[in-house]
Design a protein around this motif. Structure first.
Motif: not given
Length: 810
Positions: A648-668
């Protein structure tokens, strides 16, 4: 007006308006207009020579009465102009009152010319003036032409003055563009320029076009649609290669201005500090892109120093007093925003500044850079070195990031369930808009037609797409269909790619590439995303749904004559430059001129879709969608569906995987589902008889166990199915959990045990004493547990001595 369409008007936006039109000013300096001449061969001819030209082809009119009016009126006007000074007819015209205003000419021409001629009438004078203009004897100014309209001259001018040039232009424009309202308007614009400056279409310069555009904006408050003439000139190929690609939005574009202009737009009072900021930004310019430089100048000049000057007049040093620094940091956390109400009035509200940490970092970097540079150039930077008012503790970036993450996650959770509704509404809105437009095209001019239960009346003008609804309100069905189509295209493109809006706007026909799998030979379509925020190019797999969307867009924007996708130049609002012409996918016909779309237009299209959904948020306000929300939803849905985060990081074009995980809204719910899956796997590994349905006797025994756990002093914590190891001597048992409310009762038991031990010792019951002491130890242990629960535990760390912290010497 809904809450979604409210606009915030702030101080920076107002002050940034000073830079609007800087690109136009720079281009005007590079391309000056041709000077307005007052002497040329035809304006120096005699009256008889001019009349002979009017009698000859191509100026001669086919209708005899029109020809007579043309010649008679020309003689009357020239006879009147003879009384004014000048060596040419144009000089005499400029000296006469007729050159001042076209409105005055319309009102007083007959009165003026009647002083020197007889039989003067308005039709004859008007026809004569047209003849003199067609013969290039007189050249009225642009402002003069703006005040009156000569329909016959517009029809005759292309045939008389530059027939070859206008014929070639007509071929390039095509029948639809030439005969349209905007096409006729563009021809009229070109005629006015030639009338004023002379020559032919090939002689019109960029400066002439800019001068005409300025005159038009000065005379008409609404000058939209008057840029097509310049686009046609570019298609003719008569303009230089470095000419502007379009005149549209030049008055709103700032272009890349100098650092001094970026700072001076905020009117700083202290000149030394102003010069310091200019030098500082100049020093940092090589390592920054223009957008970052613009933001940094706004932070330092406006939000830092201009704010200090506003609250502390006369301040002239970076050495801030403690109370001044504290007050500024408090103001930096908030901003005042003016919001427009539905009735047109404004109210001011104080809202938190989301980029406050970025502002503090910029100011801290200024102080630290000056301190470091002073060691290298003490004369230049040393006098400005001062203690930094921004401490490291003030930059709580971690907490700010957590707040942003929580806010974005909540926003994504609200909009993810609404995405299918938005997609469906976009498609329905497009289908209805296309059905209305198709019904309009089949309806007669001025006739009525009905679509989806709505009755419309077509306007009387042929080719117009305006209609009147049942309430008498005008609608442009073509414009509504255009906005509905691009709203649908935007929603589909963003939800299938997760691209940024600037990446979507830069997607072109060249972005569609093919890749052949080496093993199977299958051709796979790919979408190439141009570098944007992170300057990293990436390629996305085109799904069948996205392929349908892209093919629909390409079919719509193809040139009907050549079949190719037109090349257009787009303005980069971040770098403030014009990109070279490329076949962009998001382009449209805007008043006859093919133009690249901007984010403002697409947001209006998206708002139309959201209005059609009727969705609201938790507060009951209309649910708003930002183009970037589709990107967060795309990443969240991809990771939830099992896509590895690094992919998902490569598809989104993020340089850091933490940025990608920051976009991921984790649900309970995800944690709950994962726990349930773990239980299911564990049950599959254990014997199946352990999970059989219990019998009634077993269930009654299970309930009885919990009923028997309640004791006088508290609760028994022994497990189900185990026996009491102390034969119900609960005070001795470590599994007894005493309750705080039973402390007095437990104290009575301890005191009673003490009395009984004393009695046993007195009577010599030594065997009894041993058992009572065990019970006493248990009671005291339970009291200790209760006291520990009542008092918080305090650990004394002690203080180190001087000998423990200082080095010793002998």
């Amino acid at each position: 007006m809904t809450a979604r369409t409210e606009q915030a008007v702030t101080g920076p936006a107002t002050r940034n308006a000073r830079l609007l039109g800087e690109a136009l000013k720079s281009i005007t300096e590079r391309f000056p207009p041709r000077p307005v001449a007052d002497v040329w061969p035809t304006t120096e001819a005699g009256i008889d020579d001019i009349v002979n030209r009017l009698e000859s082809s191509p100026l001669r009119e086919a209708v005899r009465h029109t020809q007579w009016c043309r010649v008679t009126g020309a003689r009357q006007i020239l006879g009147w102009l003879q009384q004014f000074p000048g060596a040419s007819w144009q000089q005499r015209w400029n000296a006469s009152p007729a050159a001042a205003s076209g409105v005055e000419w319309n009102r007083k021409a007959v009165e003026w010319i009647a002083t020197t001629s007889t039989g003067v009438t308005a039709p004859i004078v008007g026809s004569g003036l047209v003849g003199l203009v067609l013969a290039d004897v007189l050249r009225p100014s642009l402002s003069w032409q703006m005040a009156r309209r000569a329909q016959h001259m517009q029809e005759r001018f292309p045939l008389v003055r530059d027939p070859e040039g206008f014929a070639r232009l007509q071929t390039l424009a095509g029948p639809a563009g030439w005969d349209s309202l905007t096409g006729r308007r563009a021809v009229n614009d070109l005629i006015k320029i030639i009338v004023t400056k002379g020559g032919a279409l090939a002689n019109i310069t960029v400066g002439d076009a800019l001068e005409y555009r300025a005159a038009l904006r000065e005379h008409h408050t609404q000058s939209a649609g008057h840029t097509l003439f310049y686009a046609w000139l570019r298609r003719l190929g008569t303009l230089p290669d470095d000419a502007p690609t379009t005149l549209r939005n030049l008055s709103r574009a700032t272009g890349q201005v100098g650092i001094a202009q970026l700072v001076d737009r905020y009117d700083l009072t202290c000149r030394p500090v102003r010069d310091l900021l200019v030098d500082y930004l100049t020093e940092r310019r090589p390592e920054l892109d223009y957008a970052t430089l613009d933001n940094l100048s706004r932070f330092l000049a406006l939000h830092f120093w201009a704010d200090l000057e506003a609250h502390h007049p006369g301040i002239d040093s970076l050495h801030l007093a403690q109370e001044v620094a504290v007050q500024w940091k408090q103001r930096a956390q908030t901003k005042i925003v003016r919001r427009r109400r539905s009735d047109g009035t404004y109210n001011e509200v104080v809202s938190p500044r989301l980029d406050s940490s970025t502002l503090l970092i910029a100011v801290r970097a200024l102080y630290l850079d000056l301190a470091q540079w002073a060691g290298e150039e003490p004369t230049r930077w040393g006098p400005w070195v001062a203690p930094c008012p921004i401490k490291e503790a003030d930059l709580n970036v971690k907490k700010h990031g957590q707040r942003v993450k929580a806010r974005m996650d909540q926003r994504t959770r609200q909009r993810l369930p609404a995405l299918p509704t938005v997609v469906l509404a976009a498609k329905e809105l497009l289908d209805k808009a296309q059905a209305r437009l198709q019904a309009l095209q089949t309806a007669p001019v001025g006739g009525r037609f009905e679509v989806f239960g709505e009755t419309f009346t077509r306007t009387q003008r042929p080719g117009s797409t305006w209609v009147y609804d049942a309430s008498g309100r005008r609608r442009d069905l073509a414009q509504r269909e255009r906005r509905a189509f691009w709203g649908w295209a935007m929603v589909e493109f963003l939800q299938h790619t997760g691209a940024r809006i600037e990446e979507m706007l830069e997607a072109s026909h060249h972005s569609l590439i093919q890749y052949r799998l080496p093993k199977t030979g299958e051709v796979v379509p790919l979408l190439q995303i141009a570098p944007s925020k992170t300057d990293q190019e990436r390629v996305l797999l085109v799904s069948p749904e996205l392929a349908d969307v892209l093919s629909t867009i390409i079919t719509r924007i193809r040139d009907p004559q050549t079949g190719a996708v037109p090349q257009v130049a787009a303005y980069d609002y971040n770098e403030r430059v014009w990109n070279p012409p490329i076949p962009l996918l998001f382009q449209y016909d805007r008043s006859g001129e093919i133009s690249a779309m901007n984010g403002e237009f697409l947001r209006k299209c998206l708002n139309d879709v959201l209005d059609a959904t009727g969705l609201t948020d938790a507060d009951g306000c209309p649910l708003d969608f930002d183009p970037h929300d589709f990107r967060r939803i795309f990443i969240t849905d991809a990771i939830r569906s099992g896509l590895p985060p690094h992919i998902a990081q490569v598809i989104a074009g993020h340089s850091d995987i933490n940025t990608t995980m920051g976009y991921n809204a984790i649900y309970p719910a995800e944690a709950i589902e994962a726990h349930r899956a773990f239980i299911a796997r564990r049950r599959a590994l254990r014997p199946s008889e352990e999970y059989r349905t219990p019998t009634n006797e077993e269930w009654d025994a299970f309930l009885a166990h919990f009923e028997k756990r309640k004791l006088s002093l508290g609760t028994c914590a022994r497990a189900f199915g185990t026996s009491c190891i102390h034969e119900h001597a609960c005070v001795r048992c470590s599994l007894l959990r005493p309750e705080l409310s039973q402390r007095d009762r437990l104290t009575e038991i301890r005191d009673n045990l003490l009395d009984r031990i004393a009695e046993a010792q007195r009577e010599g019951w030594l065997g009894k004493v041993e058992g009572l002491e065990i019970s006493l130890a248990g009671a005291e242990d339970k009291l200790t547990q209760l006291d520990a629960a009542l008092k918080p535990s305090v650990i004394h760390l002690g203080l180190p001595t001087f000998g423990e912290i200082a080095a010793r010497t002998t």
